[in-house]
Scaffold this motif. Structure first.
Motif, short mmCIF file in Angstrom:
data_model
loop_
_atom_site.label_atom_id
_atom_site.label_comp_id
_atom_site.label_asym_id
_atom_site.label_seq_id
_atom_site.Cartn_x
_atom_site.Cartn_y
_atom_site.Cartn_z
N VAL A 20 0.89 -1.15 -0.02
CA VAL A 20 -0.04 -0.02 0.11
C VAL A 20 0.85 1.38 -0.12
O VAL A 20 1.84 1.24 0.66
N ALA A 21 0.41 2.34 -0.61
CA ALA A 21 1.22 3.56 -0.97
C ALA A 21 0.14 4.62 0.00
O ALA A 21 -0.93 4.62 -0.43
N LEU A 22 0.86 5.40 0.76
CA LEU A 22 0.22 6.36 1.68
C LEU A 22 0.97 7.70 1.43
O LEU A 22 2.33 7.60 1.46
N PRO A 23 0.23 8.92 1.97
CA PRO A 23 1.08 10.27 1.97
C PRO A 23 1.81 9.77 3.11
O PRO A 23 1.14 9.37 4.13
N ALA A 70 7.68 12.70 1.26
CA ALA A 70 6.54 12.82 0.97
C ALA A 70 5.43 11.71 0.99
O ALA A 70 4.57 11.91 1.40
N GLU A 71 6.02 10.41 0.70
CA GLU A 71 5.20 9.11 0.51
C GLU A 71 5.92 8.10 1.13
O GLU A 71 7.23 8.06 1.39
N MET A 72 5.02 7.35 1.53
CA MET A 72 5.34 6.03 2.29
C MET A 72 4.88 4.84 1.57
O MET A 72 3.73 4.79 1.22
N THR A 73 5.60 3.79 1.40
CA THR A 73 5.07 2.44 0.83
C THR A 73 5.21 1.35 1.82
O THR A 73 6.38 1.27 2.21
N THR A 88 9.10 2.09 2.98
CA THR A 88 9.87 2.72 2.24
C THR A 88 9.37 4.25 2.11
O THR A 88 8.15 4.66 1.90
N ASP A 89 10.18 5.39 2.39
CA ASP A 89 9.70 6.58 2.05
C ASP A 89 10.43 7.05 0.71
O ASP A 89 11.45 6.71 0.33
N SER A 90 9.60 7.97 -0.06
CA SER A 90 10.20 8.49 -1.19
C SER A 90 9.52 9.71 -1.58
O SER A 90 8.48 10.20 -0.81
N GLY A 91 10.09 10.43 -2.52
CA GLY A 91 9.47 11.69 -2.96
C GLY A 91 10.46 12.95 -2.55
O GLY A 91 11.36 12.58 -2.06
#
Length: 154
Positions: A20-23, A70-73, A88-91
């Protein structure tokens, strides 16, 4: 010298995975907990293991919100006897403000130590666009659907 511990669970049966990907926002920590609860309940994970997994996911998601991008998976992988939990964080980097507080007064900063005490292994890796934190939790045998069916017959 001790042999290195494996980061990913050994392949010992069919695997179940979900992502799942979330802000990376405070409300997403609660969403991550509910998603994890629903998923692991469907997968037949025992109540004790579910509680541990929820604590791990909460700590890792909260760290992403506080320090990450900005985002987490969130990725979960269950195999017989093992659960791999990864955030994982990204953005773009967030504008998280970090105060320097003496350790003895700090209310934060113990999350990864708590996670490390609960799991078999933990790994923190710098990714090109953020960080990946993965943890492996050994599951109770009674938490697997096949073992539960066998216990019901006995």
């Amino acid at each position: 010298m001790d042999a290195p511990r494996r980061m990913t669970p050994p392949v010992t049966g069919p695997a179940q995975t979900a992502v799942v990907a979330l802000p990376a926002e405070p409300a997403s920590v609660s969403v991550a907990r509910h998603w994890t609860t629903d998923l692991l309940t469907r997968w037949g994970v025992s109540a004790d293991d579910l509680d541990t997994a929820l604590l791990v996911i909460s700590e890792l998601a909260a760290n992403t919100v506080r320090y990450g991008h900005a985002e987490m998976t969130i990725r979960l992988l269950q195999q017989t006897g093992w659960l791999y939990l990864c955030v994982t964080d990204s953005g773009d980097p967030s504008a998280a403000h970090r105060l320097v507080i003496p350790q003895e007064l700090a209310e934060h900063g113990r999350g990864l130590a708590i996670v490390e005490a609960l799991v078999e292994t933990i790994e923190v890796t710098r990714e090109p666009e953020g960080w990946r934190v993965g943890a492996v939790l050994r599951l109770a045998v009674a938490g697997t659907p096949a073992a539960q069916s066998a216990a019901d017959v006995a």
